[in-house]
Scaffold this motif. Structure first.
Motif, PDB file in Angstrom:
ATOM      1  N   SER A 131       0.856  -1.184   0.000  1.00 14.47           N
ATOM      2  CA  SER A 131       0.000   0.000   0.000  1.00 14.47           C
ATOM      3  C   SER A 131       0.895   1.237   0.000  1.00 14.47           C
ATOM      4  O   SER A 131       1.621   1.478   0.971  1.00 14.47           O
ATOM      5  N   ILE A 138      -5.252  -1.508   0.034  1.00 19.35           N
ATOM      6  CA  ILE A 138      -4.133  -2.444   0.174  1.00 19.35           C
ATOM      7  C   ILE A 138      -4.251  -3.443  -0.971  1.00 19.35           C
ATOM      8  O   ILE A 138      -5.305  -4.050  -1.167  1.00 19.35           O
ATOM      9  N   ASN A 162      -8.084   0.142   3.013  1.00 19.11           N
ATOM     10  CA  ASN A 162      -6.988   0.385   3.953  1.00 19.11           C
ATOM     11  C   ASN A 162      -7.511   1.236   5.106  1.00 19.11           C
ATOM     12  O   ASN A 162      -7.239   2.439   5.196  1.00 19.11           O
ATOM     13  N   HIS A 167       0.952   1.686   5.468  1.00 18.43           N
ATOM     14  CA  HIS A 167       1.705   1.806   4.221  1.00 18.43           C
ATOM     15  C   HIS A 167       2.962   0.959   4.334  1.00 18.43           C
ATOM     16  O   HIS A 167       3.534   0.790   5.417  1.00 18.43           O
TER      17      HIS A 167
END
Length: 531
Positions: A131, A138, A162, A167
């Motif tokens: 991500s 994601i 997400n 991330h």
């Protein structure tokens, strides 16, 4: 007359047939190399982009019968755009690292070599969750490499919301491996990675269920490298042709030199073209092979270029190296140095060195050598490496106060460059390049001199302490005798004796120049009858 059959193979097919070139020579080495490639990618996705790395490494036995191990590495980096993922993991020699700046990886091979090795001996594909920063999704991929075509084969892909704002990237590979033989190397690699990245937190769980956690001990990140233009000393005919082909429109050769290379301005460009006998207004795409060859020859021999820019490099830094050595080895002395930038064949490089001595470092017949290239620990092929050669063969440690009988000594050397001269694609040992070897030796000698001063001062203080003990034995008797001559009254004898003892002790301490504060405190509080 028989005819030969000629054919070509893809890069993926080549590395599948020759996995040892990329460090995948056996099941033990393959496991270590897989961990290394994934951790390198994780660090390049974090610290280079100003993110303090949090990396999780997991190895577990997936199939005991076939000795298939699952390797998962997760990072909190910038993530990979979903349209890039298939090629990033499924096309050999596809990379974001084909630019002129320092990176941990070099060849666009790394993780793809691990994928190739993985699919050679078991059937599970590589799995990727990723991500990018600020992405609301994601992305998940399951893929393999089409070896014949050198193309990714996406088996499954999807995305989910997400919700937690995560991330980064999580990669899972399955491979036939030998954990018992790889165990010491994997642990060594992770520990040595932490030595040069103490701004990371690393969690490692092995197949036996053991968990090791390296906590972040500093928030200071090294300055990231910047992309730079090629230096004229590193030019060749094919590079010139490549740069010409990348132009959006034809330009005069003079403008081409000024815009595409560092260290070339108006006056320098005119001098080069005059020496190469090329008209400066000629369009660069009209240059003949002979003219390009002349141009390259002149550029390589031209002596007035400025040295290559060091902006493309990212050093660890003296303070971070020293902090790591103190934290991990708990020595009595540690020092580090970062040398000034130098160049070889048009490629800038910087050498850093650290030294740790005594304390909790276990004794060994030789100094422990920690080798690094672009922040990558080099674990295998130690004795074929120029760093080991310098530390073990070219430095006379006796000159620096280190005796032969088991010196408790750790020497760390880091080479960073836009082109590290590795001896093979496995990236485990550095070749003997004269300029680099000289800088390594100078860097090690720099920190060794600091150690010599420390050892010398320590010996002086130890000798002073021995003399002090001798003096302390006589101070009570001398002070008693002097007190008898000074006073006739027995009641004042002890008072005079103590006063003289303190003055004598003060003179001795001043004379011996002892600086051990704890020892001084103990001495000042001692009683005459205790000596």
């Amino acid at each position: 007359m028989s005819s030969e059959k000629y054919t070509s193979i893809s890069p993926a097919e080549f590395f599948k047939r020759n996995p040892e070139l990329a460090g995948f020579s056996n099941p033990a080495r393959a496991l270590y190399q897989t961990v290394r490639e994934l951790v390198e990618n994780a660090l390049d996705a974090t610290d280079v982009h100003g993110i303090l790395p949090s990396i999780k490494v997991l190895i577990e036995l997936s199939n005991p019968e076939k000795q298939v191990y699952k390797v998962n590495v997760e990072d909190n980096g910038i993530g990979i755009p979903p349209h890039i993922v298939p090629n990033a993991f499924g096309r050999v020699l596809y990379s974001s690292k084909y630019v002129l700046r320092q990176t941990r990886g070099m060849y666009g091979l790394g993780v793809k070599a691990a994928v190739l090795y993985s699919q050679m001996y078991q059937d599970k594909p590589v799995e990727v969750y990723t991500s990018p920063i600020n992405s609301k999704r994601i992305y998940y991929f399951k893929l393999k490499i089409d070896v014949t075509k050198n193309e990714p084969v996406v088996i499954e892909r999807y995305s989910v919301s997400n919700d937690k704002g995560w991330h980064g990237t999580s990669v899972t590979l399955y491979l036939v491996a030998d954990w018992q033989r790889a165990k010491s190397r994997v642990y060594e690699y992770i520990k040595k990675t932490y030595v040069v990245a103490p701004y990371s937190e690393i969690t490692f769980r092995d197949p036996d269920g053991n968990v090791v956690y390296y906590e972040r001990i500093t928030d200071k990140l090294p300055k990231p490298p910047e992309e730079v233009k090629p230096h004229p000393y590193g030019v060749d005919i094919e590079l010139i042709k490549y740069l010409i082909n990348q132009l959006k429109k034809p330009v005069p050769v003079r403008e081409f030199l000024i815009n595409e290379f560092q260290s070339i301005g108006d006056i320098t460009a005119d001098k080069i073209l005059e020496l190469a006998n090329i008209t400066k207004t000629k369009k660069v795409n009209n240059l003949t092979d002979e003219e390009i060859s002349r141009l390259v020859e002149v550029m390589k021999k031209f002596e007035d270029f400025r040295p290559p820019s060091a902006e493309a490099l990212s050093v660890i830094g003296e303070d971070i190296i020293e902090l790591s050595l103190k934290k991990i080895f708990n020595p009595e002395f540690a020092a580090a140095i970062t040398r000034k930038p130098k160049a070889y064949q048009g490629h800038p490089f910087i050498v850093e060195a650290g030294i740790a001595y005594g304390g909790a470092i276990p004794p060994s017949p030789e100094p422990v050598v920690l080798r690094y290239a672009n922040k990558i620990p080099l674990v295998y092929d130690e004795k074929s490496d120029v760093i080991w050669k310098v530390v073990s063969e070219e430095i006379d440690w006796k000159r620096y106060g280190i005796e032969e009988d088991q010196p408790p000594l750790v020497i760390m050397v880091h080479l960073c460059s836009t082109k590290v001269p590795y001896k093979s694609a496995g990236k485990e040992s550095i070749a003997d390049v004269e300029e680099i070897e000289k800088e390594i030796k100078l860097a090690v000698m720099d920190v060794a001199r600091e150690l010599k001063i420390y050892i010398s001062e320590k010996k002086k203080e130890e000798e002073a302490k021995k003399r002090l003990i001798t003096y302390l034995k006589y101070i009570p008797e001398v002070s008693r005798s002097l007190a008898i001559f000074m006073v006739n009254n027995k009641e004042k004898l002890n008072e005079a004796q103590n006063s003289l003892r303190e003055k004598l002790l003060e003179l001795v301490l001043k004379r011996l120049e002892i600086e051990d504060k704890q020892l001084l405190e103990e001495i000042k509080n001692y009683k005459v009858e205790e000596v």
